[in-house]
Design a protein around this motif. Structure first.
Motif, PDB file in Angstrom:
ATOM      1  N   HIS A  29       5.642   4.462  -8.133  1.00 47.96           N
ATOM      2  CA  HIS A  29       6.582   5.015  -7.156  1.00 47.96           C
ATOM      3  C   HIS A  29       6.013   6.344  -6.662  1.00 47.96           C
ATOM      4  O   HIS A  29       5.114   6.910  -7.291  1.00 47.96           O
ATOM      5  CB  HIS A  29       7.987   5.179  -7.745  1.00 47.96           C
ATOM      6  CG  HIS A  29       8.093   6.138  -8.900  1.00 47.96           C
ATOM      7  ND1 HIS A  29       7.395   5.970 -10.079  1.00 47.96           N
ATOM      8  CD2 HIS A  29       8.810   7.277  -9.065  1.00 47.96           C
ATOM      9  CE1 HIS A  29       7.690   6.953 -10.911  1.00 47.96           C
ATOM     10  NE2 HIS A  29       8.540   7.766 -10.322  1.00 47.96           N
ATOM     11  N   ASP A  45       4.481  13.352  -9.280  1.00 48.09           N
ATOM     12  CA  ASP A  45       3.689  13.253 -10.505  1.00 48.09           C
ATOM     13  C   ASP A  45       2.960  11.911 -10.638  1.00 48.09           C
ATOM     14  O   ASP A  45       2.018  11.795 -11.419  1.00 48.09           O
ATOM     15  CB  ASP A  45       4.564  13.532 -11.753  1.00 48.09           C
ATOM     16  CG  ASP A  45       5.888  12.788 -11.754  1.00 48.09           C
ATOM     17  OD1 ASP A  45       6.392  12.452 -10.668  1.00 48.09           O
ATOM     18  OD2 ASP A  45       6.423  12.535 -12.848  1.00 48.09           O
ATOM     19  N   HIS A  46       3.381  10.923  -9.864  1.00 52.32           N
ATOM     20  CA  HIS A  46       2.753   9.601  -9.966  1.00 52.32           C
ATOM     21  C   HIS A  46       1.790   9.323  -8.811  1.00 52.32           C
ATOM     22  O   HIS A  46       0.915   8.475  -8.917  1.00 52.32           O
ATOM     23  CB  HIS A  46       3.836   8.511 -10.008  1.00 52.32           C
ATOM     24  CG  HIS A  46       4.715   8.641 -11.211  1.00 52.32           C
ATOM     25  ND1 HIS A  46       4.614   7.806 -12.301  1.00 52.32           N
ATOM     26  CD2 HIS A  46       5.661   9.564 -11.531  1.00 52.32           C
ATOM     27  CE1 HIS A  46       5.486   8.194 -13.222  1.00 52.32           C
ATOM     28  NE2 HIS A  46       6.128   9.259 -12.782  1.00 52.32           N
ATOM     29  N   ASP A  51       8.514   5.020 -14.365  1.00 52.92           N
ATOM     30  CA  ASP A  51       9.653   5.829 -14.824  1.00 52.92           C
ATOM     31  C   ASP A  51      10.916   4.983 -14.933  1.00 52.92           C
ATOM     32  O   ASP A  51      12.016   5.525 -15.024  1.00 52.92           O
ATOM     33  CB  ASP A  51       9.927   6.993 -13.841  1.00 52.92           C
ATOM     34  CG  ASP A  51       8.957   8.145 -14.032  1.00 52.92           C
ATOM     35  OD1 ASP A  51       8.134   8.092 -14.964  1.00 52.92           O
ATOM     36  OD2 ASP A  51       9.017   9.102 -13.238  1.00 52.92           O
ATOM     37  N   HIS A 101       5.905   8.581 -18.900  1.00 49.86           N
ATOM     38  CA  HIS A 101       6.011   9.813 -19.688  1.00 49.86           C
ATOM     39  C   HIS A 101       6.353   9.432 -21.116  1.00 49.86           C
ATOM     40  O   HIS A 101       7.056   8.456 -21.347  1.00 49.86           O
ATOM     41  CB  HIS A 101       7.114  10.732 -19.128  1.00 49.86           C
ATOM     42  CG  HIS A 101       6.966  11.014 -17.667  1.00 49.86           C
ATOM     43  ND1 HIS A 101       6.206  12.054 -17.179  1.00 49.86           N
ATOM     44  CD2 HIS A 101       7.461  10.375 -16.582  1.00 49.86           C
ATOM     45  CE1 HIS A 101       6.256  12.042 -15.851  1.00 49.86           C
ATOM     46  NE2 HIS A 101       7.011  11.038 -15.457  1.00 49.86           N
TER      47      HIS A 101
HETATM   48 ZN    ZN Z   1       7.566  10.640 -13.451  1.00 47.67          ZN
END
Ligand code: ZN
Ligand code: ZN
Length: 330
Positions: free
Chosen positions: A70, A74-75, A191, A234
């Motif tokens: 997604h 952070d991805h 996530d 994570h």
């Molecule tokens: Zn994330």
């Protein structure tokens, strides 16, 4: 770290609390490696990735495909740079691809819509400016690019050794995908399912009308999968998919109870309700007053997601007064 044969986890640093790092995964095959997620665009994250690859003897050019679960910073933030270094094709679900321009390139409209949604949900005018653009700072860590490949639910991604099925799992993000390797019973969950924390599910201008409803259906989508290992974005890799899905579900049931109670006596706005309930249960419950910036906004948006689901389920009523939405639990 090689977790199972040909599957490597590399941890890249973040600046979030409690998310201190993101896991990206490299999956090697006879037709090259697949990189799942990228980290965000900071020199620290990039050099951690470079070192991780080098440590496992993987060259940039070995990476042939980059799959983005997604488009959260952070991805996705480093995708463009990694594409430049590796020449790999970038793939993501077509719904996520459709969100990029509004979120990262021409984001003025999105900010106005965010402001409008916050106002409608009872955020006082004095707090609006600070909350409206509370996540804008993260755009700095994203080099936006459109994917080379737009994925659909059920598509296959192969490197000659591993074959993944693309599973659309909306909720945390509208076009979030998980990747499932049926033969080896491996699930890369992005996530959607995390082990130590409950993934955030919020209502916002790009979330769709009922993100929590979507999220709970997406839990159903994956809970029956045979997965020996789950590789999340994570936290630690884990093997208890079904139990974890149950835990996340009961977290939402619990929060829903608190929200229902707060909305049961008189109609209240999502903002009012958010101020009355404890947040961050992992830390023993934190008062709304002690949340700042993005955490505060997430608390409000998460409350809205719950309230919207309750309305869909006919368990709460929405009452509009002067352009502001109030909710009353039935
Ligand atoms: Zn994330
Ligand atoms: Zn995310």
């Amino acid at each position: 770290m090689e977790i199972v044969r040909d599957v490597y986890q590399i941890r890249l640093p973040l600046l979030f609390v409690p998310l201190e790092y993101i896991n990206v995964y490299v999956v090697r095959g006879v037709e090259g490696a697949i990189l799942i997620d990228t980290g965000w665009n900071t020199p620290e994250a990039f050099s951690a990735l470079e070192d991780g690859l080098k440590g496992h003897g993987i060259a940039w050019k070995d990476i042939r495909q980059i799959v983005i679960t997604h488009i959260h910073p952070d991805h996705y933030g480093l995708a463009k740079k990694i594409r430049e270094y590796s020449g790999a094709a970038v793939a993501m679900h077509r719904i996520e691809a459709g969100l990029i321009d509004q979120r990262y390139v021409n984001f003025g409209k999105l900010l106005r819509e965010m402001g409008r949604d916050l106002y409608r949900n009872g955020v006082p005018l004095s707090e609006l400016p600070g909350l409206e653009d509370a996540s804008l700072w993260m755009n700095e860590f994203v080099m936006p690019l459109l994917p080379d490949v737009e994925l659909d639910n059920g598509d296959r991604i192969s490197n000659g050794t591993f074959e993944f099925e693309v599973m659309l799992t909306p909720g945390h993000s509208a076009g979030h995908i998980c990747l499932y390797e049926a033969r080896r019973k491996l699930l890369f969950s992005g996530d959607h399912i995390l082990f130590e924390i409950t993934p955030n599910v919020s209502y916002h201008p790009q979330s769709g009308d009922n993100p929590l409803g979507d999220y709970l259906s997406s839990l159903q989508t994956v809970e029956g999968l045979k997965a020996n290992l789950v590789f999340p974005g994570h936290g630690p890799v884990f093997n208890s998919l079904k139990i974890r899905v149950e835990e996340i579900r009961s977290h939402h049931v619990q929060r829903e109870r608190v929200i229902m109670k707060a909305a049961s006596e008189e109609p209240k706005t999502a903002y009012q309700i958010a101020t009355e309930i404890p947040w961050i249960p992992d830390q023993g419950g934190v008062g709304f007053q002690n949340l700042e910036g993005m955490d505060r906004r997430l608390a409000i948006m998460e409350t809205i997601a719950h309230l919207r689901l309750l309305v869909v389920e006919d368990r709460a009523r929405r009452i509009e007064r002067d352009g502001v939405s109030f909710y009353l639990a039935e």
